[in-house]
Design a protein around this motif. Structure first.
Motif, PDB file in Angstrom:
ATOM      1  N   GLY A 419       7.248  -4.505  -5.334  1.00 45.35           N
ATOM      2  CA  GLY A 419       8.056  -3.777  -6.312  1.00 45.35           C
ATOM      3  C   GLY A 419       7.734  -4.145  -7.743  1.00 45.35           C
ATOM      4  O   GLY A 419       8.482  -3.811  -8.671  1.00 45.35           O
ATOM      5  N   ASP A 420       6.601  -4.826  -7.953  1.00 46.53           N
ATOM      6  CA  ASP A 420       6.188  -5.237  -9.297  1.00 46.53           C
ATOM      7  C   ASP A 420       5.318  -4.132  -9.898  1.00 46.53           C
ATOM      8  O   ASP A 420       4.092  -4.216  -9.902  1.00 46.53           O
ATOM      9  CB  ASP A 420       5.427  -6.562  -9.218  1.00 46.53           C
ATOM     10  N   LEU A 421       5.972  -3.086 -10.429  1.00 45.76           N
ATOM     11  CA  LEU A 421       5.218  -1.942 -10.938  1.00 45.76           C
ATOM     12  C   LEU A 421       4.487  -2.266 -12.233  1.00 45.76           C
ATOM     13  O   LEU A 421       3.408  -1.727 -12.487  1.00 45.76           O
ATOM     14  CB  LEU A 421       6.162  -0.755 -11.142  1.00 45.76           C
ATOM     15  N   ASN A 422       5.053  -3.143 -13.054  1.00 48.87           N
ATOM     16  CA  ASN A 422       4.356  -3.544 -14.278  1.00 48.87           C
ATOM     17  C   ASN A 422       3.073  -4.287 -13.941  1.00 48.87           C
ATOM     18  O   ASN A 422       2.015  -4.045 -14.525  1.00 48.87           O
ATOM     19  CB  ASN A 422       5.263  -4.415 -15.145  1.00 48.87           C
ATOM     20  N   GLY A 423       3.173  -5.208 -12.975  1.00 48.61           N
ATOM     21  CA  GLY A 423       1.979  -5.930 -12.549  1.00 48.61           C
ATOM     22  C   GLY A 423       0.962  -5.018 -11.903  1.00 48.61           C
ATOM     23  O   GLY A 423      -0.244  -5.151 -12.114  1.00 48.61           O
ATOM     24  N   ALA A 424       1.453  -4.060 -11.117  1.00 49.86           N
ATOM     25  CA  ALA A 424       0.549  -3.117 -10.469  1.00 49.86           C
ATOM     26  C   ALA A 424      -0.171  -2.259 -11.506  1.00 49.86           C
ATOM     27  O   ALA A 424      -1.369  -1.975 -11.365  1.00 49.86           O
ATOM     28  CB  ALA A 424       1.337  -2.231  -9.502  1.00 49.86           C
ATOM     29  N   PHE A 425       0.555  -1.873 -12.559  1.00 46.20           N
ATOM     30  CA  PHE A 425      -0.075  -1.044 -13.585  1.00 46.20           C
ATOM     31  C   PHE A 425      -1.127  -1.836 -14.363  1.00 46.20           C
ATOM     32  O   PHE A 425      -2.158  -1.290 -14.762  1.00 46.20           O
ATOM     33  CB  PHE A 425       0.997  -0.513 -14.547  1.00 46.20           C
ATOM     34  N   ALA A 426      -0.889  -3.134 -14.542  1.00 47.45           N
ATOM     35  CA  ALA A 426      -1.892  -3.981 -15.196  1.00 47.45           C
ATOM     36  C   ALA A 426      -3.161  -4.047 -14.348  1.00 47.45           C
ATOM     37  O   ALA A 426      -4.281  -3.989 -14.878  1.00 47.45           O
ATOM     38  CB  ALA A 426      -1.317  -5.382 -15.419  1.00 47.45           C
ATOM     39  N   PHE A 449       0.833   3.907  -4.896  1.00 46.43           N
ATOM     40  CA  PHE A 449       1.185   3.462  -6.243  1.00 46.43           C
ATOM     41  C   PHE A 449       1.865   4.580  -7.023  1.00 46.43           C
ATOM     42  O   PHE A 449       2.905   4.380  -7.669  1.00 46.43           O
ATOM     43  CB  PHE A 449      -0.078   2.988  -6.962  1.00 46.43           C
ATOM     44  N   ILE A 450       1.313   5.778  -6.935  1.00 45.58           N
ATOM     45  CA  ILE A 450       1.925   6.921  -7.634  1.00 45.58           C
ATOM     46  C   ILE A 450       3.327   7.185  -7.083  1.00 45.58           C
ATOM     47  O   ILE A 450       4.274   7.421  -7.848  1.00 45.58           O
ATOM     48  CB  ILE A 450       1.042   8.174  -7.489  1.00 45.58           C
ATOM     49  N   ARG A 451       3.472   7.132  -5.765  1.00 41.96           N
ATOM     50  CA  ARG A 451       4.795   7.373  -5.173  1.00 41.96           C
ATOM     51  C   ARG A 451       5.791   6.307  -5.605  1.00 41.96           C
ATOM     52  O   ARG A 451       6.969   6.604  -5.840  1.00 41.96           O
ATOM     53  CB  ARG A 451       4.681   7.426  -3.648  1.00 41.96           C
ATOM     54  N   ALA A 452       5.325   5.064  -5.711  1.00 47.54           N
ATOM     55  CA  ALA A 452       6.217   3.996  -6.158  1.00 47.54           C
ATOM     56  C   ALA A 452       6.643   4.214  -7.612  1.00 47.54           C
ATOM     57  O   ALA A 452       7.807   3.981  -7.974  1.00 47.54           O
ATOM     58  CB  ALA A 452       5.518   2.637  -6.011  1.00 47.54           C
ATOM     59  N   LEU A 453       5.705   4.662  -8.460  1.00 48.11           N
ATOM     60  CA  LEU A 453       6.059   4.951  -9.855  1.00 48.11           C
ATOM     61  C   LEU A 453       7.100   6.070  -9.932  1.00 48.11           C
ATOM     62  O   LEU A 453       8.044   6.009 -10.726  1.00 48.11           O
ATOM     63  CB  LEU A 453       4.802   5.358 -10.631  1.00 48.11           C
ATOM     64  N   CYS A 454       6.930   7.076  -9.085  1.00 54.54           N
ATOM     65  CA  CYS A 454       7.871   8.207  -9.098  1.00 54.54           C
ATOM     66  C   CYS A 454       9.229   7.819  -8.545  1.00 54.54           C
ATOM     67  O   CYS A 454      10.248   8.399  -8.925  1.00 54.54           O
ATOM     68  CB  CYS A 454       7.297   9.371  -8.285  1.00 54.54           C
TER      69      CYS A 454
END
Length: 790
Positions: A419-426, A449-454
């Motif tokens: 659930g670390d979307l900031n880390g995933a985006f990095a 990743f896209i689904r998690a962001l949404c």
């Protein structure tokens, strides 16, 4: 930034040409947002340029999209039965070649609908009656299609299997089949759920070609079938074929060993798993890494750690001083076992890596590298332990291993898992810096990743667009689940044009089943009462534009939903779209008309009522019956056009079918608002009594309500008191509330309330507790529903 379509522009195929993604029965021309197709759009010129224009936001950029070559022609051929001129034979052959050449060139998978179209075209082209020497598919054309179709699709593979069968049949007919074709035939049958057929075909082929092929070629045919039988769960047939393969001379190599061991390990069959795992492998080769990992997971599930420990110790001894010293996959596997079986931490893993480096220093290609770390991170992901994965990544940097594309994909995967979307985006930004073509095996991670962001509570739409742009630039088609997540997130943020772009870019490439997944999400959105009417209407407009194949059932449900929202005008538009559809299966039937007129009972609107009634008058497919007349009466009564409603009561009474109980309730409710309705109601009731008809409670209460509505309170009370004798039931709280609401004055309501509290204290108390009163036209009424039903 993401390259965009112009705001109101769909692809040319979505405008005037045939929608290439539809099955033949659904192909139709659809209106577009623009009055002219994209290709003929006149470029807008700038009349003058001022200083301030330099700071204006540039207009939305139009991205020209091309369909997959040849696919639209194959669809036109399939639509030939729908009054569409079929393509010529020359066009059809060219379309076949173009489509599969494109698939090979781009490395794209053939979806199930494309396989269906290709199969039908092949059947036509290879038919003896239509066969032409001048223009036909060559053996190379057939083999190109074969190679494409051997790549399994994400959805149903039945059409792939059927098309491949037709290709192999045609090659045999031409006497053009070679051993490689037969091998591909066995592979297609085995991987597409027909392994038993492949087995029988193999035995027949071996009998016919005895001593005509090399032994190695003949033996190579067994393994795909053995794998297929294991996949399909045919245990006895699997064991029998394994024995026959061994008898024929097939060596028990690591691949054979993996199939048999994995099959029984997945079934948690302890005895058979140990038996097949312990069988000596040809040339004393070690088990495949995937086999060892599968066996480890099996041992942990089935409390066989002691047996697994023996395997691990034997592996370590062979790595440190035996024949596996330079076998890098086995070194990597030993590290995986240390983590999963022994629970070793990072310090111990670091020590083991240094030991491996020491033992393999004479052969650099066998030394641990970033691939070793990747295999360990995969273990951490399987354990759902993102903290361990992060520590392993830190260890890789400490050891000086350079991350590769797979490393970043694994890192992205476990950060999404955590659930670390900031880390995933990095990590995604690091991934962008690599000049590597997106691999198919990585696409599921990026889609996740896209689904998690949404799915985030407050989606960052700039990030979503950045990731989707990265994939779009590489011509990647997103998974249907991802398109659903994107569209729902954009709709919730009122970004309608982003939804248009997303649907335009991806749904064209989907099969019928994949499209169904996306359109179901839009239907569910339209039926969700939590969204505003404006958003639901936008979603419906997009659904209708991009998915003209939406079933009548779902369209009628959306129509009902607009009636629930008290928007009869929108419901009428939905009905009109059904009525004007080119596909007869989607046009309204009698039940649809009934649902519409019942909806008018919930949300009265005279203009909508007359609009659809006029449609009914010219609809030659509808044969009116009592139920339809009941529904029309509901509509006109709800709009207080009582005399028009009574015209249909006359139609009912003079028809062979005659009235139903629903008809009686509706006409009593019509009499309720008619000036002389009390007399008409009494006459009808007297006729019912003369005919000795058993009257249900809802009809009797409708008659009482009519009596009350015309101010006959005393008679209404007497009728309520007599309910037990007439219908065999005492009035319930809903019945009392219905009669109370029908009374025309406050004085009568107060008198009724006093009387009901004494005669029916429990029911009246329940009515007061469950339903509040409100003021309607200056009179108190209970907020109880009184549904219309035809």
């Amino acid at each position: 930034m993401r390259s965009q379509l112009a705001r109101h522009v769909l692809r040319r195929l979505l405008a005037g040409d045939l929608p290439a993604f539809l099955p033949p029965t659904l192909i139709r021309s659809r209106p577009t947002f623009r009055k002219y197709p994209v290709g003929s759009r006149v470029a807008r010129t700038q009349q003058r340029r001022t200083f301030f224009n330099l700071f204006e936001k540039p207009p939305r950029v139009l991205k020209e999209l091309s369909s997959e070559p040849g696919y639209d022609v194959l669809l036109k051929f399939n639509a030939a039965g729908n009054n569409v001129r079929p393509p010529t034979r020359v066009e059809l052959v060219k379309a076949w070649r173009d489509l599969f050449a494109y698939k090979i060139r781009q490395g794209k998978v053939v979806n199930s609908t494309q396989a269906l179209c290709a199969h039908r075209a092949l059947t036509y082209l290879c038919d003896q009656i239509t066969r032409s020497r001048d223009e036909q598919l060559t053996a190379d054309d057939l083999r190109n299609a074969r190679d494409c179709l051997l790549v399994p699709p994400r959805d149903d593979f039945t059409n792939h299997a059927d098309c491949l069968t037709a290709i192999f049949k045609e090659l045999r007919t031409r006497n053009a089949q070679v051993p490689k074709d037969f091998s591909a035939s066995l592979l297609s049958l085995s991987q597409y759920g027909r392994a038993l057929e492949a087995r029988d075909s193999l035995f027949e082929y071996l009998a016919q070609t005895a001593n005509k092929e090399s032994e190695s070629t003949r033996l190579s045919y067994f393994i795909p079938i053995i794998r297929g039988l294991a996949k399909e769960g045919h245990e006895q047939e699997l064991l029998d074929l394994a024995a026959q393969a061994k008898k024929a001379g097939v060596e028990y190599d690591p691949n054979f060993h993996n199939i048999m061991t994995s099959y029984f390990a997945d079934k948690d069959n302890i005895g058979e798993t140990k038996h097949w795992f312990n069988k000596p492998i040809h040339n004393k080769l070690p088990p495949a890494s995937m086999t060892l990992y599968k066996v480890l997971q099996f041992a942990l599930r089935n409390n066989e750690k002691e047996w697994a420990m023996g395997i691990y110790q034997d592996l370590i001894s062979k790595l440190e001083s035996g024949p596996l010293r330079y076998n890098k996959p086995c070194w990597d596997t030993s590290l995986q076992w240390a983590v999963l079986l022994l629970g070793k931490g990072i310090d111990h893993i670091e020590h083991m890596i240094k030991v491996a480096q020491e033992h393999t220093r004479e052969k650099p290609s066998s030394q641990p590298n970033i691939g070793t770390i990747n295999s360990l991170v995969k273990v951490a992901i399987d354990k759902k332990d993102p903290y361990l994965a992060e520590r392993l990544m830190a260890l890789s940097y400490k050891l000086g291993f350079q991350p590769n594309y797979k490393t970043y994909m694994l890192q992205l995967e476990y950060r999404v898992l955590a659930g670390d979307l900031n880390g995933a985006f990095a990590v995604y930004h690091l991934l962008q810096d690599l000049d590597v073509t997106t691999k198919d095996r990585a696409l599921p991670v990026l889609n996740s990743f896209i689904r998690a962001l949404c799915a985030a509570p407050s989606p960052n739409h700039d990030r979503v667009l950045e990731v989707t742009s990265y994939l779009e630039e590489r011509s990647v088609t997103l998974e249907p689940e991802t398109v659903v997540s994107l569209c729902m997130a954009f709709l919730k943020n009122d970004e309608k044009f982003e939804v248009i772009d997303t649907l335009s870019l991806h749904t064209f490439h989907y099969s019928i089943n994949q499209r169904q997944m996306v359109r179901k999400a839009f239907v569910d959105y339209c039926l969700d009462k939590n969204y505003s009417t404006a958003r639901v209407w936008d979603a419906y407009a997009l659904l209708r534009q991009f998915f003209p194949e939406v079933e009548q059932e779902h369209r009628a449900a959306i129509m009902d939903a607009f009636f629930e929202r008290r928007r009869a005008d929108m419901a009428t538009h939905v009905f009109g779209h059904m009525r004007a559809h080119d596909n007869p299966q989607i046009r309204p039937v009698l039940e649809t008309y009934v649902r519409f007129f019942e909806g008018i009972g919930k949300a009265p609107d005279e203009e909508s009522l007359r609009t659809v009634h006029n449609m009914l008058k010219v609809d030659t497919t509808i044969q009116p019956n009592t139920r339809l007349y009941n529904a029309i009466m509901i509509g006109y009564t709800a709009c207080e056009l009582k005399y028009k409603a009574l015209d249909f009561w006359t139609e009912i009474t003079t028809s062979p079918e005659g009235p139903t109980y629903a008809s009686l309730e509706i006409v009593f409710r019509t009499y309720e608002i008619t000036s002389d309705g009390d007399k008409l109601a009494d006459e009808l009731w007297a006729k019912i009594k003369r005919m000795d008809i058993d009257v249900p409670q809802h009809v009797y209460i409708a008659y009482i309500a009519t009596t009350a509505a015309h101010g006959h309170l005393r008679e209404a009370k007497l009728l309520l008191e007599d309910a037990d004798n007439v219908v065999g039931k005492r009035p319930n709280f809903h019945d009392l509330g219905t009669v109370f609401n029908a009374l025309p004055s406050d004085a009568m309501k107060k008198e009724f309330e006093v009387w009901a509290a004494v005669e029916y204290p429990r029911e009246w108390a329940a009515l007061n507790n469950m339903y509040a009163k409100r003021s309607r036209e200056g009179l108190a009424v209970f907020k109880i529903g009184r549904a219309w039903k035809a």
